[in-house]
Design an enzyme around this catalytic site. Structure first.
Site, PDB file in Angstrom:
ATOM      1  N   HIS A   1      54.128  45.999  45.840  1.00  0.00           N
ATOM      2  CA  HIS A   1      54.989  47.093  46.321  1.00  0.00           C
ATOM      3  C   HIS A   1      54.702  47.440  47.774  1.00  0.00           C
ATOM      4  O   HIS A   1      55.111  48.507  48.247  1.00  0.00           O
ATOM      5  CB  HIS A   1      54.807  48.339  45.436  1.00  0.00           C
ATOM      6  CG  HIS A   1      55.415  48.161  44.078  1.00  0.00           C
ATOM      7  ND1 HIS A   1      55.175  49.043  43.048  1.00  0.00           N
ATOM      8  CD2 HIS A   1      56.218  47.192  43.557  1.00  0.00           C
ATOM      9  CE1 HIS A   1      55.842  48.644  41.963  1.00  0.00           C
ATOM     10  NE2 HIS A   1      56.463  47.520  42.255  1.00  0.00           N
TER      11      HIS A   1
ATOM     12  N   THR B   1      48.551  51.776  34.620  1.00  0.00           N
ATOM     13  CA  THR B   1      49.981  51.816  34.904  1.00  0.00           C
ATOM     14  C   THR B   1      50.738  52.261  33.665  1.00  0.00           C
ATOM     15  O   THR B   1      50.373  51.931  32.539  1.00  0.00           O
ATOM     16  CB  THR B   1      50.509  50.447  35.400  1.00  0.00           C
ATOM     17  OG1 THR B   1      51.904  50.547  35.702  1.00  0.00           O
ATOM     18  CG2 THR B   1      50.281  49.346  34.389  1.00  0.00           C
TER      19      THR B   1
HETATM   20  N1  APR Z   1      42.216  56.293  34.508  1.00  0.00           N
HETATM   21  C1  APR Z   1      43.080  55.385  33.964  1.00  0.00           C
HETATM   22  N2  APR Z   1      44.428  55.593  33.887  1.00  0.00           N
HETATM   23  C2  APR Z   1      44.899  56.748  34.386  1.00  0.00           C
HETATM   24  C3  APR Z   1      44.058  57.738  34.970  1.00  0.00           C
HETATM   25  C4  APR Z   1      42.664  57.468  35.011  1.00  0.00           C
HETATM   26  N3  APR Z   1      41.781  58.334  35.541  1.00  0.00           N
HETATM   27  N4  APR Z   1      44.849  58.788  35.354  1.00  0.00           N
HETATM   28  C5  APR Z   1      46.113  58.456  35.033  1.00  0.00           C
HETATM   29  N5  APR Z   1      46.152  57.238  34.444  1.00  0.00           N
HETATM   30  C6  APR Z   1      47.322  56.515  33.936  1.00  0.00           C
HETATM   31  C7  APR Z   1      48.402  57.401  33.366  1.00  0.00           C
HETATM   32  O1  APR Z   1      48.170  57.643  31.989  1.00  0.00           O
HETATM   33  C8  APR Z   1      49.656  56.545  33.589  1.00  0.00           C
HETATM   34  O2  APR Z   1      49.903  55.726  32.453  1.00  0.00           O
HETATM   35  O3  APR Z   1      47.899  55.836  35.037  1.00  0.00           O
HETATM   36  C9  APR Z   1      49.297  55.666  34.786  1.00  0.00           C
HETATM   37  C10 APR Z   1      50.059  56.029  36.064  1.00  0.00           C
HETATM   38  O4  APR Z   1      51.427  55.804  35.813  1.00  0.00           O
HETATM   39  P1  APR Z   1      52.461  56.079  36.991  1.00  0.00           P
HETATM   40  O5  APR Z   1      52.188  57.405  37.592  1.00  0.00           O
HETATM   41  O6  APR Z   1      53.817  55.772  36.436  1.00  0.00           O
HETATM   42  O7  APR Z   1      52.086  54.997  38.114  1.00  0.00           O
HETATM   43  P2  APR Z   1      52.433  53.451  38.120  1.00  0.00           P
HETATM   44  O8  APR Z   1      52.486  52.919  36.724  1.00  0.00           O
HETATM   45  O9  APR Z   1      51.488  52.817  39.077  1.00  0.00           O
HETATM   46  O10 APR Z   1      53.914  53.430  38.766  1.00  0.00           O
HETATM   47  C11 APR Z   1      54.479  52.169  39.025  1.00  0.00           C
HETATM   48  O11 APR Z   1      56.343  53.234  40.113  1.00  0.00           O
HETATM   49  O12 APR Z   1      57.145  54.861  41.475  1.00  0.00           O
HETATM   50  C12 APR Z   1      56.811  53.542  41.426  1.00  0.00           C
HETATM   51  O13 APR Z   1      56.172  52.256  43.266  1.00  0.00           O
HETATM   52  C13 APR Z   1      55.702  53.230  42.389  1.00  0.00           C
HETATM   53  O14 APR Z   1      53.985  51.561  42.149  1.00  0.00           O
HETATM   54  C14 APR Z   1      54.595  52.674  41.506  1.00  0.00           C
HETATM   55  C15 APR Z   1      55.338  52.258  40.258  1.00  0.00           C
END
Ligand code: APR
Length: 241
Positions: free
Chosen positions: A113, A181
């Site tokens: 990304h 994620t």
């Molecule tokens: N340890 C492990 N996991 C965690 C922690 C932690 N301390 N804190 C939060 N999480 C988990 C949450 O439970 C969630 O499932 O991390 C995940 C974050 O999810 P999102 O906020 O959706 O982020 P992500 O999956 O990286 O988003 C993907 O979406 O908006 C776009 O480009 C953006 O790269 C991003 C993509």
């Protein structure tokens, strides 16, 4: 089938691995998308509509990442140790635009990304390392054109980077490891199925809580990344998957 003690590994990370380093995720209760409107700041249409606002949004996030308090955590370090000590190939594909995997020591890394510390010229397409603010007055260091610089990040509706290399690695991996994620955003959310169908890989999800795709994984462990990732890497190095 790949040897479970030396086969190739593909790792996917998301915002959850950086959360304990002080960087907000996107979809948690305190996540970024609960504070700003995705359409306004993370789409080409939003940038065309109001480039100054989008520059302000990324300038604030870029400055935040430059803070002394933002450092790689034990999960980033564990993945770098895995890459250094594992006998097979370890490819780390991150959805994150921070630089904490590099700062933690990972080298075989794809930012699908894009990267917060890079900027791209829309006129000559040159990509530059970038740590200052961007604005409509910023000139491209390569072609000198004014006003054409944008963050080198992938917005919704744009194609992520290095997809051919990622799919090639997924088709040859024995282990697919997904960390931090939510499994909400494609194509990354589909990598687990790609690893299963094209390589019959073993699949593991390490997250704070079950993701949208949790039931697709053969093995799961839930908890803070700084606890469960080092633990899993120790197990992997000691006995394979
Ligand atoms: N340890 C492990 N996991 C965690 C922690 C932690 N301390 N804190 C939060 N999480 C988990 C949450 O439970 C969630 O499932 O991390 C995940 C974050 O999810 P999102 O906020 O959706 O982020 P992500 O999956 O990286 O988003 C993907 O979406 O908006 C776009 O480009 C953006 O790269 C991003 C993509």
């Amino acid at each position: 089938m790949q040897d479970r003690r030396s086969g190739n590994i593909v790792i996917l990370t998301g915002a959850g691995i950086s959360k304990e380093s002080g960087i907000d995720t996107f979809r948690d209760a305190d996540g970024l998308w609960n504070k700003v409107n995705i359409e306004d700041v993370a789409t080409p249409e939003g940038f065309a509509r109001n480039p100054a606002m989008v520059h302000d949004f990324y300038n604030e996030r870029r400055r935040g990442l430059l803070g002394d308090n933002i450092r790689p955590n034990a999960a980033h370090a564990a993945l770098a140790r895995l890459e250094a000590e594992w006998p097979g190939e370890v490819l780390l594909v991150t959805q994150n635009i921070d630089n904490l995997h590099e700062a933690g020591g990972s080298k075989n890394l794809i930012h699908m990304h894009g990267e917060m510390f890079k900027a791209r010229c829309e006129d000559c397409h040159a990509v530059h390392d970038w740590r200052e603010d961007l604005s409509l007055q910023t000139h491209c260091p390569a072609c000198e054109a004014p006003g054409g610089m944008r963050p080198h990040v992938v917005w919704f509706g744009e194609m992520p980077f290095d997809m051919d290399r990622i799919y090639a690695a997924l088709s040859q991996c024995g282990l697919f490891l997904s960390i931090g994620t939510s499994g909400n955003v494609y194509p990354a959310a589909g990598f687990v199925q790609e690893a299963i169908f094209s390589a019959r890989a073993h699949t593991v999800e390490l997250n704070l809580e079950p993701s949208e795709g949790a039931t697709l994984f053969a093995e799961t462990d839930y908890g803070p990344a700084t606890e469960i990732v080092p633990r899993y890497v120790d197990k992997l190095l000691a006995e394979g998957w």
